[in-house]
Design an enzyme around this catalytic site. Structure first.
Site, PDB file in Angstrom:
ATOM      1  N   SER A 115      28.787  29.265  41.870  1.00 23.42           N
ATOM      2  CA  SER A 115      29.356  30.297  43.517  1.00 23.42           C
ATOM      3  C   SER A 115      28.706  29.767  44.815  1.00 23.42           C
ATOM      4  O   SER A 115      27.649  29.244  45.068  1.00 23.42           O
ATOM      5  CB  SER A 115      28.609  31.305  43.041  1.00 23.42           C
ATOM      6  OG  SER A 115      28.424  32.352  44.157  1.00 23.42           O
ATOM      7  N   TYR A 123      21.501  36.966  41.649  1.00 21.01           N
ATOM      8  CA  TYR A 123      23.014  36.033  41.291  1.00 21.01           C
ATOM      9  C   TYR A 123      22.688  34.616  41.242  1.00 21.01           C
ATOM     10  O   TYR A 123      22.658  33.876  41.360  1.00 21.01           O
ATOM     11  CB  TYR A 123      23.971  36.715  41.766  1.00 21.01           C
ATOM     12  CG  TYR A 123      25.505  36.684  41.535  1.00 21.01           C
ATOM     13  CD1 TYR A 123      26.473  36.386  40.352  1.00 21.01           C
ATOM     14  CD2 TYR A 123      26.412  35.897  42.732  1.00 21.01           C
ATOM     15  CE1 TYR A 123      27.314  36.125  40.470  1.00 21.01           C
ATOM     16  CE2 TYR A 123      27.167  34.908  42.273  1.00 21.01           C
ATOM     17  CZ  TYR A 123      27.353  35.651  41.585  1.00 21.01           C
ATOM     18  OH  TYR A 123      29.223  34.609  40.983  1.00 21.01           O
TER      19      TYR A 123
END
Length: 234
Positions: free
Chosen positions: A124, A137
């Site tokens: 990400s 996350y």
């Protein structure tokens, strides 16, 4: 014909990667909690090593040894860190990081036996920039980047490359859900205006990079974190 597994292949980026690899001529199997209707789509939880092992055995029996793995399964989460319970933290870490561990462990013997392999981890862009309210996350995806570099060094002598693709602002169901919940810090259109190429990314943009990294031509590319983000992170 080489055999590939794509986790999270039931929708979004994973589905686009699976479609692209099929078009490239691979046998492709997908793993997902909601596997979709494609051929060789298996229901499996990447946090459960027994389910991953069973799916890998079934795929291997039908399609042959697995030498390409794209880890695209993911789970996001939005919570102020002060209110983030350990179970929520652990769940996001389990899917995004431990799921990569389980899947690589399952297919690695095939790659070592073949003397050839391609592992692509979808991380990400938040691992570059950080993201408020997504500490679990961001931590998991940052760890995936580190794991990618470590595995590249360890597995390179066996003919296996390991790279990561951190997407940036890709139009997926996950992104649309975050917009609906007003968790993006603006609308998708607002973010488009802050993106140098002035458009939202498409799952196919990520699939194109995965296609290259899975190819013979990418044999001298390993341990790299290759952003596909329209210039949002450089």
């Amino acid at each position: 014909m080489k055999t590939a597994i794509v986790t999270g292949g039931g929708s979004g980026i994973g589905a686009a990667v699976a479609d692209r690899l099929r078009a490239d001529g691979y046998h492709v199997a997908t793993l997902d909690l909601r596997p979709g209707e494609a051929d060789f789509a298996f229901a499996a939880d990447v946090t459960d090593p027994a389910q991953i092992a069973a799916a890998h055995t079934a795929i291997r029996d039908k399609l042959g040894p697995v030498t390409v793995l794209v880890n695209a399964a993911g789970l996001d989460g939005f919570k102020r860190f002060a209110n983030l319970g350990f179970e929520e933290w652990r769940k996001v870490i389990d899917v995004n990081l431990n799921g990569v561990y389980h899947c690589v462990q399952a297919v690695l013997p095939d790659m070592i036996d073949a003397g050839w392999g391609r592992i692509v981890n979808i991380s990400s862009s938040s691992a570059h920039s950080g993201q408020p309210f997504m500490a679990h996350y961001v931590a998991a995806k940052s760890a995936v980047n580190g794991l990618t570099k470590a595995l590249a060094l360890e597995l390179g002598p066996s003919g296996i490359t390991v790279n990561a693709v951190p997407p940036g602002f890709i139009d997926t169901p996950m992104l649309r859900s975050a917009e609906e919940k007003r968790l993006l810090g603006g609308t998708i259109e607002d973010h488009i205006q802050r993106t140098p190429v002035r458009r939202v990314g498409r799952p196919e943009d990520i699939a194109a990079m995965c296609s290259f990294l899975a190819s013979e031509e990418a044999g001298y590319v390993t341990g790299q974190i290759i952003g596909v983000n329209g210039g949002r992170n450089t």
